[in-house]
Scaffold this motif. Structure first.
Motif: not given
Lengths: 183, 355, 251
Positions: A162-163, A149-160, A168-172
């Motif tokens: 909200r997704f 989840k941490e990595a996802l936050k860094e990989v996704l651009p800020e504007r995204n 996270h739900n999909a990972l879970e």
């Protein structure tokens, strides 16, 4: 710790994205990882696959002939790569697209996961890759889901960002499915 | 400690170059190295440097020659067919003693070949790919971190000896992503000043000339001998290689770059299975680590050279240790021919059991 | 007459070294070298200028000009000059190239350097033949002209047409100044000097790309004496390669 996983599907399924994410999360946890992509000459719609090798020491080969685990996301990937999964390894099949029940081999752990349906249920068909990745991480325990989840936050651009909750739900969901399947 | 990044090998080359003070890049797009010009074109303006997408590989290398003659740290990058086009300029740079970095993220050939990883440019890189009997410095990174570190080192070596330097890698090392610790560049304190570089003659008595033409009787011979003395000095002082599990090894696997990575895992598998095997990985391909081969075959050890080609570096290994038994395992480059660790392990087992 | 009363009306330009050239008798490289040196003197830039020598008879540029020089591979001088200019954007940079170098093997480099508007000055010497290699057919060799590789005369149906580089380059947006001149008469030498000066001015003052084609002789390879060769410029070359300023954005 030494793990490797092979991921394959067609372009657009987000195969390379989850490969990236897994390797990056591994690095965030202080271990080493290599991510090696291979894709068709054409930019869209071709086959997409990648190998992620993770280790708490030096990562050796970024390519693997017989991967310890494989995430197979479409029939072409199944046909080509299922036979290569290491004996005693694990294959996660996207049963939404792969009709083959995988029974041609009895020497590995097989989980059939209806990733497309699950993704739609969570709210976006594009979450197939995250469902698969959640499932793999549940099986391998190579990284904590929080690191992903941490990595996802860094990989996704800020504007995204909200997704993020949906991802996270999909990972879970993927993790829960595999947990149950292996129980 | 700076944060560990997660980047492509190609990006690491670009980052290392900019960190090392390279402010001039000249290139032409070609797969699988275009990440390098893309990265540099994005980052260079803020650094006040120049990025030119040239009309050809030939123009690129000659722009590099011009910038280098004026004393700047400068570079170009390409992949095999483009590197072939650059050979004329590389020969002139070698002859004119112009430092500069040439990056070859090589691909399969000959001709247009394919875009897959290849090590078939070893001869071209290490034997002087253009005319005239020269050498350039050739470094072979095997990780994303080394793509960064050796790019910096290549600039230093190139400036120190006034010999062009090449980073020789392929799509495996260029396209894969790994952790990178982007440490700051520190120039060696003893790098000689570039007092030969052109600045406009100013009030100097004698104008400076960067050239490779020597027509006077004996002039060119002297010039060539000077170049070859530098190569000999590099052989003494600049060789780099890395050993893995070599101490009690009876079979020395040797490979560079991408195949060294693959062989590393093969050796690890072999060790687990009880085979006395090690890996010798040249980091400098020119100068070639001859002495390391002598040291590690002194007690009758055998050598297995693994390459992603039909046998090139193996010639240098055999020349280094003519008394040793040196075998070769290679795959001709092309789609699907990248060897796997399991495949190389099978070769190791074969060699350990047959002999 | 006392010597101190004499007024000096002609002198070797500062930028030109006091040495004898290797050029053949009747070759006009020497005159063109002087005009280039005079242009450098006029802007007092000898101490800053970087010259890029090409492959051919003009390769020994560094022997004749008192400036820093890079020797470029055949045809690549504009690319080499581009690299130099980017490193030294305030320094005048010029190339000096022959017709084989610029109009055959180096067409790509000259075209794209002009198209980028690289702020350099290009002196292009067109004598319709490869001088140094012994008089072979050049891209500018005139129709029916005999050379060592067109022994029956240039045949346009097979060899194509003499290429008009000034016209081509004048058509590019990046070119600020493009002119063709000759040095076969005193008056034309003066005109050529002005054009070359303008080409340096275009770089030094306007920071733009300038190109001057100079029609020149090669008596040795033409098989003529210097006077015949000089006459040929007006008789055969100028009719095909018209003189004039083809582009001047400052005009």
């Amino acid at each position: 710790m030494n793990h490797d996983v092979f991921m394959a599907g067609f372009g657009g399924q987000g195969v390379l994205l989850i490969g990236n994410l897994l390797a990056y999360a591994t690095i965030l946890e202080g271990n080493n990882a290599s991510y090696f992509p291979a894709y068709g000459v054409e930019k869209r719609g071709g086959a997409a696959n990648c190998t992620v090798v993770m280790s708490d020491g030096a990562v050796g080969s970024p390519v693997v002939g017989e991967p310890e685990a494989a995430l197979l996301m479409n029939p072409a990937a199944m046909e080509q790569f299922y036979p290569r999964v290491r004996k005693g390894g694990m294959a996660l099949l996207n049963s939404s697209l792969i009709e083959d029940d995988g029974s041609s081999r009895s020497d590995l752990t097989l989980v059939r996961i209806p990733a497309n349906e699950m993704a739609l249920e969570i709210g976006d068909s594009r979450l197939v890759n995250m469902v698969m990745l959640g499932g793999y991480v549940e099986y391998s325990r190579v990284v904590a889901r929080d690191a992903l989840k941490e990595a996802l936050k860094e990989v996704l651009p800020e504007r995204n960002h909200r997704f993020l909750p949906m991802n996270h739900n999909a990972l879970e969901a993927g993790a829960a499915f595999v947990r149950e399947a292996l129980a | 400690m700076t944060k560990r990044l997660f980047v492509k090998g190609n990006e690491a080359v670009a980052m290392g170059a900019l960190e090392a003070g390279c402010r001039y890049y000249f290139g032409y797009p070609i797969t699988p190295q275009s990440d390098i010009p893309e990265y540099i074109s994005r980052e260079m303006p803020a650094l006040g440097g120049e990025f030119i997408q040239a009309e050809s590989e030939i123009a690129s290398i000659n722009m590099l020659l011009g910038a280098s003659a004026c004393g700047a740290r400068a570079m170009t990058s390409s992949s095999s067919p483009g590197i072939s086009l650059k050979q004329e300029g590389i020969s002139y740079m070698a002859g004119s003693e112009c430092p500069g970095l040439i990056v070859n993220i090589s691909r399969s050939g000959p001709g247009l070949g394919g875009i897959d990883a290849s090590q078939a440019d070893y001869f071209q890189a290490t034997k002087g790919g253009g005319h005239g009997g020269y050498h350039i410095i050739v470094l072979a990174p095997a990780s994303v971190q080394e793509m960064y570190d050796l790019t910096m080192h290549a600039f230093d070596l190139s400036d120190r000896y006034r010999v062009p330097a090449m980073i020789l890698a392929d799509a495996v090392i260029g396209q894969m992503k790994e952790a990178l610790d982007p440490h700051p560049y520190k120039a060696p304190a003893d790098l000689p000043p570039k007092d030969w570089a052109l600045t406009g003659s100013g009030t100097r008595e004698v104008n400076k000339v960067v050239k490779s033409l020597y027509l006077g009787v004996g002039e060119l011979e002297q010039h060539n001998l000077k170049l070859h003395r530098k190569y000999a000095q590099m052989q003494e002082q600049e060789v780099r290689c890395e050993g893995y599990e070599l101490e009690d090894a009876q079979l020395v696997v040797t490979a560079y770059g991408s195949t060294a990575r693959i062989a590393h895992t093969a050796v690890r598998i072999a060790r687990r299975e009880g085979y006395k095997v090690g890996l010798l990985r040249p980091i400098t391909l020119f100068p070639f680590p001859k002495q390391a081969y002598r040291d590690h075959t002194a007690n009758g050890q055998k050598v297995l050279c693994v390459e992603l080609n039909t046998g090139q570096m193996v010639d240098d290994v055999r020349l280094a240790v003519p008394q040793a038994e040196v075998d070769f395992y290679g795959r001709a480059p092309g789609a699907g021919s990248l060897p796997t660790p399991e495949e190389i392990f099978a070769q190791i087992r074969l060699h350990c059991e047959v002999h | 007459m006392k010597t101190e009363e004499m007024k000096q009306v002609f002198a070797r330009p500062q930028a030109l070294n006091p040495v004898q050239t290797h050029f053949c008798p009747g070759c006009q490289h020497g005159v063109i070298h002087r005009l280039v040196a005079q242009a450098m003197d006029a802007f007092d830039i000898q101490g800053q200028t970087i010259g890029v020598a090409s492959v051919g008879c003009s390769v020994f540029l560094y022997g004749y000009f008192g400036i820093d020089v890079i020797e470029a591979p055949h045809g690549r001088a504009p690319a080499v000059a581009t690299g130099a200019k980017r490193v030294h954007p305030r320094r005048p940079v010029f190339t000096y190239q022959g017709d084989g170098d610029l109009a055959a093997i180096g067409t790509s480099e000259i075209l794209h350097t002009a198209n980028r508007g690289e702020p350099i000055t290009v002196i292009f010497v067109n004598n319709t033949t490869y001088g140094m290699t012994g008089g072979q057919m050049a891209p500018t060799t005139l129709p029916s002209q005999k050379t060592s590789t067109s022994p029956y005369g240039r045949d346009e149906s097979k060899d194509g047409y003499p290429i008009k580089m000034t016209e081509i380059l004048a058509g590019l947006e990046g070119t600020a100044y493009a002119a063709r001149v000759a040095v076969d008469t005193p008056q034309r030498v003066i005109q050529a000097g002005k054009a070359i000066k303008k080409a340096f001015q275009t770089q030094v003052e306007d920071n733009r790309f300038a190109f001057v084609e100079v029609l020149s002789t090669c008596p040795t390879n033409w098989g003529m004496n210097p006077l015949e060769a000089n006459a040929r410029v007006a008789e055969e070359m100028i009719p095909y390669f018209p003189l004039g300023v083809f582009k001047d954005v400052s005009a």
